[in-house]
Design a protein around this motif. Structure first.
Motif, PDB file in Angstrom:
ATOM      1  N   ALA A 219      38.861  48.337  44.517  1.00 33.24           N
ATOM      2  CA  ALA A 219      38.229  47.897  43.496  1.00 33.24           C
ATOM      3  C   ALA A 219      38.950  48.934  42.233  1.00 33.24           C
ATOM      4  O   ALA A 219      38.000  48.022  40.912  1.00 33.24           O
ATOM      5  CB  ALA A 219      37.357  47.733  43.476  1.00 33.24           C
ATOM      6  N   GLY A 220      38.159  50.119  41.682  1.00 33.44           N
ATOM      7  CA  GLY A 220      38.991  50.982  40.989  1.00 33.44           C
ATOM      8  C   GLY A 220      39.776  51.172  40.540  1.00 33.44           C
ATOM      9  O   GLY A 220      40.086  50.596  39.517  1.00 33.44           O
ATOM     10  N   ASN A 221      41.328  50.602  41.584  1.00 36.54           N
ATOM     11  CA  ASN A 221      42.468  50.697  40.487  1.00 36.54           C
ATOM     12  C   ASN A 221      42.170  49.289  39.603  1.00 36.54           C
ATOM     13  O   ASN A 221      42.671  48.531  39.343  1.00 36.54           O
ATOM     14  CB  ASN A 221      43.603  50.288  42.144  1.00 36.54           C
ATOM     15  CG  ASN A 221      43.803  51.842  42.279  1.00 36.54           C
ATOM     16  OD1 ASN A 221      44.313  52.492  41.330  1.00 36.54           O
ATOM     17  ND2 ASN A 221      44.447  51.819  43.556  1.00 36.54           N
ATOM     18  N   ALA A 222      42.383  48.110  40.768  1.00 41.92           N
ATOM     19  CA  ALA A 222      41.614  47.001  40.170  1.00 41.92           C
ATOM     20  C   ALA A 222      41.473  46.594  38.689  1.00 41.92           C
ATOM     21  O   ALA A 222      42.087  46.141  37.870  1.00 41.92           O
ATOM     22  CB  ALA A 222      41.935  45.050  40.844  1.00 41.92           C
ATOM     23  N   LEU A 223      39.759  47.146  38.679  1.00 49.62           N
ATOM     24  CA  LEU A 223      39.116  47.330  37.612  1.00 49.62           C
ATOM     25  C   LEU A 223      39.827  47.936  37.036  1.00 49.62           C
ATOM     26  O   LEU A 223      40.367  48.004  34.927  1.00 49.62           O
ATOM     27  CB  LEU A 223      38.262  47.809  38.218  1.00 49.62           C
ATOM     28  CG  LEU A 223      36.923  47.172  38.401  1.00 49.62           C
ATOM     29  CD1 LEU A 223      36.196  47.458  38.734  1.00 49.62           C
ATOM     30  CD2 LEU A 223      36.896  46.221  37.654  1.00 49.62           C
ATOM     31  N   GLY A 224      40.931  49.162  36.659  1.00 46.93           N
ATOM     32  CA  GLY A 224      41.628  49.911  36.351  1.00 46.93           C
ATOM     33  C   GLY A 224      42.989  49.415  34.746  1.00 46.93           C
ATOM     34  O   GLY A 224      43.319  49.200  33.743  1.00 46.93           O
ATOM     35  N   VAL A 225      43.152  48.364  36.463  1.00 46.45           N
ATOM     36  CA  VAL A 225      43.939  47.340  35.425  1.00 46.45           C
ATOM     37  C   VAL A 225      44.210  46.319  34.786  1.00 46.45           C
ATOM     38  O   VAL A 225      44.600  46.142  33.461  1.00 46.45           O
ATOM     39  CB  VAL A 225      44.887  46.522  36.949  1.00 46.45           C
ATOM     40  CG1 VAL A 225      45.888  45.839  35.969  1.00 46.45           C
ATOM     41  CG2 VAL A 225      45.940  47.644  37.575  1.00 46.45           C
TER      42      VAL A 225
END
Ligand code: HEM
Ligand SMILES: [Cu+2]
Lengths: 212, 582
Positions: A115-121
């Motif tokens: 989730a953290g990575n996806a939201l970063g993207v």
């Protein structure tokens, strides 16, 4: 031992070893130290650009006699706030991942890292949309120094986040390959700190852009 | 995150192929040599450019192919290459890489992969820099300071392409440096072996450590400035570009501040002087101590002075801008802070002299270079005190006095230390010994030669001879003797240039044919001389890391059996302790 007392050591006296513990027993991981040292570098970069921003902002009144021809601040479209919200969520997800790692809750940790990575993207996509929005509205980089600073700051911030996403992606890869658990937990923690740092930078930058 | 050797107790990964060992190597010693060789190669380019400049200045008109634009391009490329691509890269990327792990008892840098990337990115920056010679219009001629607006305006050589390759190359270099610097700092903090407290580290490591921290904090200013100028140039923003008339046409820039660039540049530029100087200070301390067989005088003070100089040097940048029209109160502040830095610097100089005092001085080649450094550094430091005062600087600024000053203090001084260091550590690095006679000749020609080159420059400057001028032309205030001095300087410069080939010959020939060196030919106490193999093998220490029992300067200890005690020798092995002496 405090730094001061270490620097006050009279190392020419008392050769010996007794009082020195095995270094690995008390030092933090090198990667952790490396990330903190890098925060110093990034802080200088952002501070200098912010300082240049303030200096440059003070100049036009002398040039255009306050007509606003030289420096005119950009508007703040809702997208700016949406992106900020996404970045906050992203940071929160990482925080949750770190907490999960402390409880050895592997499934939750993995989903939160994703989730953290996806939201970063998503944040980066949002920033690109924001650029595009400004471009179509005629706020070109060359039109005004306020615009130029905006593009510069967001670009450098975005590149830093992209680096974070790279590291976050590697951590996911390590989880997939079931690498050493301690190392994964440490990397999750480091990514979390890094995300918080970039969030703080972003909030300060946004504040700078909005206030001025 | 990258794998870290310090945390990793498993045996190290050993490269098997030749390419893995010597090309894509992650071994700090190989990377150090890659850095060193690249830096020296590009430094030779800068040296050749300086000879071309001297030919033009000494014998104006004799070389019709050196046009005014060319001269400016030579000056700019020479200055930037020497400061950034040679000295910074060689002292930190070269010596930092080689010495830090060996001197603190580590197996390698903590991030070996990042370390390797750092070198390859550095090489890329050098290639981009060199490409400037081949782009239309040639390299930039804006001076190494690259001040806008002239750097990107009509009339300056290389204002279209050359400046882009220069700024791009700098940005790439800074990325490479940051990767290296993070490694050096983290390695010193994390990978010291058991017993190696901060205050037991040799001063070489201290100098490199603080210089790396400074580099990490100072290079971002240049990075930001380079990016902003690229945007001004390529995308038409107005960070630094004011409204201008060029060639009768109004530019479409307005309101930008050239002064802003100067502040950013010198916020990097002054610390840069110390980024180069501090490693040299550290190295010279160790050379003097080893070759005088005495412990360094005032070790703690030396460390503190390095730290204080590092900190203060971020507060003096505007002494390069006295003539920029800034507020006189600023001038007062910066003159004061500049003079304050002289205090810790002077302490260091006294301590070096006191280390020599009554030492058992062995005048071998490394020691000769170390002592020569004391001369040139004191000399350059004193003229720096002159220039630090606003009222003295104003008439002297932009004259050859400044050229004489900064070459003494940050050109020649670090170069002499680098020579000394190469002679000193060559036996450890290569396992071979160089030829003493050739070394002595190289030393004397270089040392006397640089004095012949730079001493007269101060005099020229006082006469008012301006710097960065292609030719002096007909001027009433410059007497005939100045032209004669210029000829003499050029002849001396060419002799110094030629003498460097003795050095290269000595180093390269003996690499292949030289006699096998003793593992510790100078009887040095610091750890890098105590490795089980010479040159040190992969992983440096064999199966067990060394343990450190003492500081790095136990020379001529009373009652000891030898005149030095290595850092990894336990106290019981020797019996010089107080009780035994009583
Ligand atoms: C044999 C050795 C060297 C010679 C003969 C030499 C000669 C020169 C000359 C003739 C100039 C141009 C003066 C002018 O017209 O303004 C110059 C500029 C300069 N040199 Fe050197 N140099 C040498 C080594 C070095 C080294 C080791 C450094 C390292 C710091 C260095 C740094 C500079 C810088 C920063 C400039 C100023 C460039 C500018 O004005 O933009 N030089 N040098
Ligand atoms: Cu300075």
């Amino acid at each position: 031992m405090s730094l001061i007392s270490r620097l006050a050591e009279k190392s020419w006296e008392n050769p010996g070893i007794a009082e020195y513990r095995e270094p690995d027993s008390y030092r933090p991981a090198a990667a952790t130290v490396g990330v903190y040292v890098y925060f110093g570098v990034a802080t200088v970069i952002f501070t200098l650009i912010a300082a240049a921003y303030l200096v440059r902002m003070g100049i036009p009144s002398a040039v255009d006699h306050g007509t606003g021809e030289d420096w005119s601040p950009m508007p703040e479209p809702p997208l700016l706030w949406i992106n900020t919200g996404i970045l906050v969520l992203s940071s929160l997800a990482w925080e949750a991942a770190t907490r999960a790692s402390r409880r050895d809750d592997v499934t939750r940790m993995r989903s939160m890292v994703m989730a953290g990575n996806a939201l970063g993207v998503l944040f980066l996509v949002g920033q690109v949309l924001l650029w595009w929005h400004y471009q179509t509205a005629g706020y070109y980089l060359s039109a005004n120094p306020a615009n130029a600073f905006f593009y510069l700051l967001t670009a450098i911030h975005g590149l830093h986040l992209a680096g974070g996403i790279f590291a976050g992606g590697r951590t996911l890869g390590q989880m997939a390959m079931r690498a050493d658990g301690q190392r994964i937990c440490r990397n999750v923690r480091l990514c979390t700190i890094y995300w918080h740092y970039l969030l703080a930078v972003w909030l300060l930058l946004a504040a700078l852009l909005v206030v001025t | 995150m990258a794998t870290t050797i310090a945390d990793d107790l498993r045996p190290m990964h050993h490269p098997k192929t030749w390419v893995g060992k010597y090309v894509w190597s992650q071994d700090h010693k190989v990377i150090a040599i890659q850095y060193g060789v690249t830096a020296i190669a590009i430094g030779l380019v800068a040296l050749v450019l300086s000879v071309l400049m001297r030919l033009q200045l000494g014998f104006p008109g004799l070389f019709p192919w050196i046009q005014p634009e060319n001269y400016l391009q030579y000056v700019s490329m020479h200055g930037m290459i020497m400061v950034v691509y040679l000295l910074t890269a060689l002292l930190l990327g070269g010596f930092g890489n080689y010495m830090i792990p060996l001197m603190i008892g580590a197996r390698d840098m903590v991030f070996p992969f990042v370390n390797m990337l750092s070198y390859w990115i550095y090489l890329l920056s050098v290639l981009v820099l060199v490409s400037g010679f081949f782009v239309p219009g040639g390299p930039t001629g804006a001076g190494w300071t690259l001040y806008p607006p002239q750097a990107i305006s009509e009339g300056t050589p290389g204002n279209q392409w050359g400046i882009v390759t220069m700024l791009g190359s700098l940005a790439i270099f800074i990325i490479a440096f940051t990767m290296g610097g993070l490694n050096y700092v983290t390695t010193v903090l994390q990978a010291r072996t058991r017993g190696m407290t901060l205050m037991r580290m040799p001063l070489t490591v201290w100098g490199i450590f603080i210089a790396s921290i400074m580099g990490l904090l100072a290079f971002p200013a240049l990075f930001v400035a380079a990016i902003m100028m690229l945007l001004d140039h390529l995308l038409g923003s107005s960070f630094f570009m004011p409204a201008m008339m060029t060639m009768g046409q109004e530019s479409n820039t307005q309101g930008g501040s050239p002064l802003l660039f100067q502040h950013l540049f010198w916020f990097f530029g002054h610390p840069e002087v110390y980024i180069v100087a501090l490693p040299a200070f550290g190295i010279v301390s160790d050379l003097i101590s080893v070759h005088a067989r005495k412990n360094i005088f005032g070790y703690r003070m030396m460390v503190w002075a390095i730290v204080i100089i590092g900190g203060l040097s971020f507060l003096v940048w505007a002494h390069h801008m006295y003539v920029s029209g800034m507020n006189p109160y600023f001038g007062f502040f910066f003159a004061t802070s500049t003079l304050i830095i002289a205090i810790p610097t002077a302490i260091k100089v006294y301590n070096w002299l006191l280390t020599l005092w009554r030492g058992d001085i062995h005048l071998r080649v490394p020691m000769l270079f170390a002592i020569a450094f004391l001369f040139t550094f004191i000399h350059g430091g004193l003229t720096g005190l002159f220039l630090g005062n606003v009222s003295v600087d104003v008439p002297l600024s932009d004259t050859f006095f400044v050229v004489g000053h900064f070459h003494m203090v940050m050109g020649v001084s670090p170069i002499l230390v680098i020579f000394g260091a190469i002679y000193h550590w060559y036996p450890k690095i290569t396992g071979r010994m160089w030829n003493e006679t050739l070394g002595q000749v190289h030393f004397w020609v270089t040392f006397l030669g640089v004095y012949a080159v730079y001493l007269p420059m101060h005099y020229l400057g006082i006469l008012g001879v301006p710097r960065r001028y292609y030719a002096l032309g007909e001027t009433s205030f410059i007497p005939e003797s100045a032209h004669l001095a210029n000829e003499a300087i050029s002849v001396a410069a060419i002799i110094v240039f030629a003498a460097q080939f003795l050095f290269f010959y000595n180093m390269i020939w003996n690499l292949l044919r030289g006699p096998k060196a003793d593992p510790n030919p100078w009887g040095a106490a610091s750890l890098e001389w105590q490795t089980p193999q010479t040159p040190p093998g992969h992983g440096n220490w064999g199966p067990h890391l060394p343990t450190v029992y003492r500081w790095a300067y136990d020379y001529s200890v009373p009652h000891a059996s030898r005149d030095f005690i290595p850092q990894n020798e336990p106290p019981s092995a020797e019996a010089p302790s107080e009780e035994a002496a009583l």
